[in-house]
Every structure is written in structure tokens, then in C-alpha cells.
Design a protein around this motif. Structure first.
Motif, mmCIF file in Angstrom:
data_model
loop_
_atom_site.group_PDB
_atom_site.id
_atom_site.type_symbol
_atom_site.label_atom_id
_atom_site.label_comp_id
_atom_site.label_asym_id
_atom_site.label_seq_id
_atom_site.Cartn_x
_atom_site.Cartn_y
_atom_site.Cartn_z
ATOM 1 N N SER A 37 -33.368 -29.544 43.347
ATOM 2 C CA SER A 37 -32.612 -30.787 43.217
ATOM 3 C C SER A 37 -31.114 -30.503 43.285
ATOM 4 O O SER A 37 -30.683 -29.383 43.563
ATOM 5 C CB SER A 37 -32.967 -31.466 41.888
ATOM 6 N N THR A 39 -27.087 -31.039 44.633
ATOM 7 C CA THR A 39 -26.437 -31.078 45.936
ATOM 8 C C THR A 39 -26.495 -29.719 46.622
ATOM 9 O O THR A 39 -26.777 -28.698 45.996
ATOM 10 C CB THR A 39 -24.971 -31.503 45.789
ATOM 11 N N LEU A 59 -35.827 -32.136 46.645
ATOM 12 C CA LEU A 59 -35.274 -33.308 45.963
ATOM 13 C C LEU A 59 -33.749 -33.308 46.057
ATOM 14 O O LEU A 59 -33.058 -33.777 45.155
ATOM 15 C CB LEU A 59 -35.712 -33.321 44.494
ATOM 16 N N THR A 61 -29.919 -34.115 46.789
ATOM 17 C CA THR A 61 -29.127 -35.341 46.838
ATOM 18 C C THR A 61 -27.739 -35.010 47.384
ATOM 19 O O THR A 61 -27.464 -33.886 47.773
ATOM 20 C CB THR A 61 -29.019 -35.969 45.440
ATOM 21 N N GLY A 62 -26.862 -36.012 47.381
ATOM 22 C CA GLY A 62 -25.519 -35.781 47.889
ATOM 23 C C GLY A 62 -25.473 -35.853 49.401
ATOM 24 O O GLY A 62 -26.362 -36.421 50.038
ATOM 25 N N THR A 63 -24.437 -35.284 49.971
ATOM 26 C CA THR A 63 -24.215 -35.379 51.409
ATOM 27 C C THR A 63 -24.455 -34.044 52.105
ATOM 28 O O THR A 63 -24.572 -33.006 51.458
ATOM 29 C CB THR A 63 -22.771 -35.826 51.691
ATOM 30 N N ASN A 82 -35.738 -35.258 52.009
ATOM 31 C CA ASN A 82 -34.968 -35.142 50.770
ATOM 32 C C ASN A 82 -34.411 -36.511 50.400
ATOM 33 O O ASN A 82 -34.908 -37.543 50.858
ATOM 34 C CB ASN A 82 -33.853 -34.108 50.940
ATOM 35 N N LYS A 83 -33.345 -36.529 49.612
ATOM 36 C CA LYS A 83 -32.704 -37.781 49.212
ATOM 37 C C LYS A 83 -31.227 -37.748 49.561
ATOM 38 O O LYS A 83 -30.385 -38.271 48.840
ATOM 39 C CB LYS A 83 -32.917 -38.027 47.720
ATOM 40 N N LEU A 84 -30.919 -37.099 50.676
ATOM 41 C CA LEU A 84 -29.535 -36.960 51.109
ATOM 42 C C LEU A 84 -28.972 -38.306 51.552
ATOM 43 O O LEU A 84 -29.682 -39.126 52.141
ATOM 44 C CB LEU A 84 -29.438 -35.950 52.253
ATOM 45 N N SER A 85 -27.687 -38.531 51.280
ATOM 46 C CA SER A 85 -27.043 -39.793 51.630
ATOM 47 C C SER A 85 -25.758 -39.499 52.394
ATOM 48 O O SER A 85 -25.483 -38.369 52.769
ATOM 49 C CB SER A 85 -26.761 -40.604 50.352
ATOM 50 N N ASN A 106 -34.534 -39.336 54.865
ATOM 51 C CA ASN A 106 -33.471 -39.246 53.872
ATOM 52 C C ASN A 106 -32.870 -40.634 53.700
ATOM 53 O O ASN A 106 -33.467 -41.635 54.101
ATOM 54 C CB ASN A 106 -32.412 -38.232 54.325
ATOM 55 N N ASN A 107 -31.675 -40.697 53.127
ATOM 56 C CA ASN A 107 -30.982 -41.977 52.957
ATOM 57 C C ASN A 107 -29.650 -41.965 53.701
ATOM 58 O O ASN A 107 -28.669 -42.563 53.249
ATOM 59 C CB ASN A 107 -30.744 -42.255 51.459
#
Length: 550
Positions: A37, A39, A59, A61-63, A82-85, A106-107
Motif C-alpha cells: 500500500s 505511494t 493497493l 495509491t497516489g500518483t 491498483n488505486k493510483l490517481s 486504476n483511478n
């Protein structure tokens, strides 16, 4: 050290910045399939010699760090699942050696940076299932080596760029589930290697040119009011064509039958493409509902482990009676049922599935269910999953089929879940979950196939194996094996085989617990099965030369 791999483990927590202290000689780093998890550390930019970096299905996150543009030797970068934005950094265009870029699921938002036209060596680009918008850049036509392009499941608008006609090597193009409009570029017809094109769920218009089979059509806000409107997103085919393809629905071409209809092998058009044609038995009152249900499900899904619907037919036969049929890809190796339980006069009688082949098929099915349960816009419950509904193609890749009993799962505003179906609670006894159907508990002695056991214990090995007890250690989750009732002959079975069988049975038990909330989810099932497969391969137990691994 040149390569470091921690794939498919249970690592948790964040990636420390100290990861940049790894040797600058490191060329490959793979952390796929864990629970990492936080970044992505910017300090990773110091690993300047990386040619392969995989952190998919975690998991995170972040960019995506803009500093990734310093990986000028990078050939493969995979961050999907993942949950990258944030936006795709324009610095990605600096990776001129990049051949594979996977950012799907992703996002991510914003547009595809025009700098991607610098990726002259890229052959696979997948940014599907994000929140990307804007127009598809015309500069995509400069990526002349593209073979696979996945743009589906975003909010792209505008037209399909005519520059895509320059992608002479393109085999797979998916732009479905966007807001694209305008006409299909005529130049796409000249792409001789294009095998798969999906433009469904857009506002694209114009003539349909069958240089290809594909799912296409317009979005519609109208509520379906008939069978025809339920299938109007599929290109249709005439009864005459199907009649010719099956030689008049000859018994020689009959490959299966059930309560809802019969399945025929057919050959379509000049391309001589093999297909499977499911003709509905309309004398069964539920067949039309099954037809609608299957169309409704299959027109919205697309996955390598789901049966692919090619077209449909809702017409009148030569006797003036209603006729309805679905046309699917032909699966050369039949159903899993045929392989597990061949008939006495079957050609498959001498063929046996190895433990490794069975594991790979189970993993394929788990991937399909995970997609249906967790990654569809509207979750889908199959309701009748069994060996006869699992079909195997020429490469022994499994495809889940027969969605006639499927139920769509919707979530209301108050987060309560409700099931909707046109045909009620139905399924095959023994395969339906407890809250859907009726059936008794299966005996463990009937679970282990004697084919998988050594000959010296084959006679009594099934009963013996069934009496093995399993339990999970709270500290390391390893399976412990306990012998019961003086099962001395069981020691002849390889220890890795024992653990493999028991681990698989344990997954089955966790999938069928009485309370749905306590059952293991499909993502965990995939990881557990892949760990078992990896263990067999590492131990050298499975005979790799007998199966083509995927």
C-alpha cells in the motif's frame, strides 16, 4: 543482483524509500500480486538501469511519479490493478525503449499525453478501466509497432482517430464503454492483422462492414421492452446463414443439448470460421427468458475467460415458427465435464488432465468469476457454474459459459443489495450455493480423482485421502497434514501432492461456507491457487512438458 522477484506473496505495508539503495545493477524488479500500500517512492528513480518493473495488483495509491521518465532503459512497466490517481505523466514519453505499458484498473484521470507518440517501440498499451477523458490523440498513429491497444471503460469523447489506420501491426483494439461518436474509420478495414475490435457502448454510427466479427452499436437510454430491444446492441445474423452453416442443423453437427435448447457446430461464410450455435427450444416457457438473460449479460461483459458471443438471431424458420439462437466462439476441446467424466465410447477416454492442468483451469475460472463479481459495471452472479458450463479452447484455456440463469446484482442508495432476475431461483443441484438451491453435502471420498493418485494406492487411496484432516496455523497459515485411521499407504503419495490436494480442498471448503459473508472472495482464491501452482512448479513435481503454461 540483476533480477528481484517477490511475485504472489503476502507482503503488506508501504514501500520504503530505502528500496532505492538496491544495486544500480538491478535490471528487473517484480512485486506483483501482494498487498503493498501507500505511494510509489520517488526515490525509485535511482534504479536507473531497470528494464522491467512490475507492481500490478497491489493497493498502491497516489500518483505515478514524473521521475519515472528517468527510466530510459525501461522495456516493461506494469502498474495495473491498483488505486493510483492523478494524470499519466507526460514524462512517460521519455521511455523510448518501452515495449509494454499496463496502467489499467486504476483511478487515473485526464487525457492520454501527446508525448506517447515518442513510444516508437511500444507494442502493448493498456489504459482501460480508468477515469480518462478527452479525445484519443491522433498521435497514437505514430506508435507503428502497436499490437494491443486497450482504451475501454473510460470517458473518451470525439471520434476514433483515422490515424489508427497507420497501425499496420494492430491485432487487438478495444474502445468500448466510452463516449465516442462519429463514423468508424474506413482505414481500419485494411488492417490485415486485426483480429479483435470492440466499439460497443459508444455513440458510433455508420455502416457495418464485416471484415471482422465484433460487438458494436449505440448506447440507448430506452428501457428494453422486448427481446429485440434486449439484443439490439449485437450484430444480427439471418436464419438462412445459420441453416447453411450447420448443414440444415444436421445431427452430425449436434455437439450438445439441454432443457433450453441444442448446440450445433457451424462454419460461417467464406472465412470458414468455426462457431458454436445455441438454438433455443422455444417450447420451453423459460427459454425466451433465458435468451434475454444471456444476451443482457454477455453484451456487457468481455474477458478472456468468458465465452465470447459473436452474434445472435431472432427470426422465423422455414416452417414459419419463431427462431432464436446465439452464436459463440467454437471451443475445440469441449467442456471440462467431458474431460473429467468421459463416456465409455468417448474419444477423450484415454486423455487425462494433470494436476497442473486442473489448477490452471481452476485459476482461469476464478479469474472469470472475479471479473463478474468485482469488475463489471453491474455485478453478475452466474448461478449455475459446473464442469459442463466450463469450455476449453484449442490451448486448453477455460471459458465460463451458459449465462441463461445469471442474475444481475445491483446496489441501491442505502447500500442494501437486491437480486433481480426474470427466471427465479434456479440452478443445478449440487452446484447451486445453499441459499439458492437444494442439495446434500458432498462426501470427501468422492472428491479426489483416482487418476491423480499413484497406482499402488489407487484402490484404497481415494478413501484414504479423504480422511486426511487439515487445519490452518494462526502464525504462518501453512497447511498441516495429519494422518488418520492407520493410513500407512498414504505415505507413498508425494508430500507436495498431499499438500496440494489438501490446499485445493481447503479453498473449496472456504468457498462453500454456509454464511456468504464468511466465504473467501475470488481475488483471494486466485492468489491461493496461484501459490499452489507456483509451489508445484518450484518443487518440480508437475511435469511441465505435458502442458503449455499460460
Amino acid at each position: 543482483m540483476n533480477k528481484l522477484s517477490f511475485v504472489e506473496n503476502r507482503f503488506e505495508g508501504v514501500l520504503p524509500s530505502s528500496i532505492s539503495n538496491l544495486s544500480t545493477q538491478l535490471t528487473e524488479l517484480y512485486l506483483d500480486g501482494n498487498k503493498i500500500s501507500g505511494t510509489i517512492p520517488v526515490a525509485m528513480q535511482n534504479l536507473i538501469n531497470l528494464i522491467g518493473l512490475g507492481m500490478e495488483y497491489n493497493l498502491l495509491t497516489g500518483t505515478i511519479p514524473t521521475s519515472f521518465g528517468k527510466f530510459q532503459k525501461m522495456q516493461k512497466l506494469s502498474l495495473q490493478g491498483n488505486k493510483l490517481s492523478g494524470k499519466i505523466p507526460s514524462s512517460i514519453g521519455n521511455l523510448t525503449q518501452l515495449a509494454e505499458l499496463f496502467l489499467s484498473q486504476n483511478n487515473l484521470e485526464g487525457s492520454i499525453p501527446p508525448s506517447t507518440d515518442s513510444l516508437k517501440n511500444i507494442n502493448s498499451l493498456d489504459v482501460s478501466k480508468n477515469n480518462l477523458s478527452g479525445e484519443i490523440p491522433t498521435t497514437i498513429g505514430n506508435c507503428l509497432n502497436l499490437v494491443y491497444l486497450g482504451l475501454q471503460g473510460n470517458s473518451f469523447n470525439g471520434t476514433i482517430p483515422s490515424s489508427m489506420a497507420s497501425l499496420k501491426s494492430l491485432e487487438h483494439l478495444d474502445v468500448s464503454q466510452n463516449n465516442l461518436s462519429g463514423l468508424i474509420p474506413k482505414g481500419l478495414e485494411k488492417l490485415s492483422f486485426l483480429k479483435y475490435l470492440n466499439i460497443s457502448f459508444n455513440n458510433i454510427e455508420g455502416e457495418f462492414h464485416p471484415f471482422l466479427f465484433f460487438i458494436g452499436g449505440k448506447k440507448s437510454k430506452k428501457k428494453p421492452s422486448s427481446i429485440v430491444s434486449n439484443i439490439d446492441l449485437l450484430p444480427t445474423i439471418s436464419y438462412k446463414m445459420l441453416h447453411q452453416a450447420t448443414n440444415g442443423f444436421s445431427l452430425d453437427n449436434l455437439i450438445g443439448s439441454g432443457s433450453f435448447g441444442s448446440v450445433y457446430k457451424g462454419v460461417l461464410d467464406q472465412e470458414e470460421r468455426l462457431v458454436a450455435i445455441k438454438v433455443l427450444n422455444l417450447q420451453n416457457k423459460d427459454a425466451s427468458k433465458s435468451f434475454m438473460s444471456e444476451c443482457k449479460v454477455l453484451r456487457n461483459v468481455r474477458h478472456r475467460n468468458l465465452i465470447k458471443i459473436l452474434t445472435c438471431c431472432s427470426s422465423i424458420n422455414y416452417n414459419g415458427d419463431d427462431f432464436k439462437a446465439l452464436v459463440f466462439e467454437f471451443m475445440a476441446n469441449g467442456s471440462l465435464e467431458m474431460w473429467l467424466h468421459p463416456m465409455t465410447d468417448s474419444d477423450n477416454q484415454s486423455k487425462n488432465l494433470s494436476i497442473l492442468q486442473r489448477l490452471i483451469i481452476a485459476i482461469d475460472v476464478a479469474f472469470a468469476l472475479n471479473y463478474l463479481h468485482n469488475h463489471c459495471e453491474q455485478k453478475i452472479i452466474h448461478c449455475d457454474l459446473k464442469p459442463s458450463n466450463i469450455l476449453l479452447d484449442s490451448d486448453m484455456i477455460a471459458h465460463v459459459s451458459d449465462f441463461g440463469l445469471s442474475r444481475l446484482l445491483t446496489t441501491s442508495n442505502d447500500s442494501s443489495q437486491k437480486y433481480t432476475s426474470t427466471i427465479g431461483l434456479k440452478g443445478s443441484i449440487g452446484y447451486a450455493v445453499p441459499e439458492y438451491g437444494m442439495g446434500g453435502e458432498g462426501m470427501l471420498i468422492q472428491v479426489v480423482d483416482p487418476v491423480l493418485l499413484p497406482r499402488e494406492v489407487e484402490g484404497m487411496g481415494v478413501a484414504t485421502a479423504a480422511m486426511m484432516a487439515t487445519k490452518e496455523d494462526d502464525n504462518d497459515n501453512e497447511i498441516e497434514v495429519e494422518e488418520a485411521n492407520n493410513t500407512e499407504d498414504f505415505r507413498h503419495i508425494d508430500v507436495d501432492m498431499q499438500k496440494c490436494l489438501l490446499s485445493v480442498l481447503n479453498i473449496g471448503i472456504l468457498c462453500s461456507l454456509e454464511s456468504p459473508k464468511e466465504r473467501i472472495n475470488m481475488e483471494e482464491v486466485i492468489k491461493e491457487l496461484q501459490m499452489i501452482k507456483s509451489t508445484l512448479l518450484v518443487r518440480g513435481f508437475a511435469k511441465v512438458d505435458q502442458v503449455e503454461l499460460k
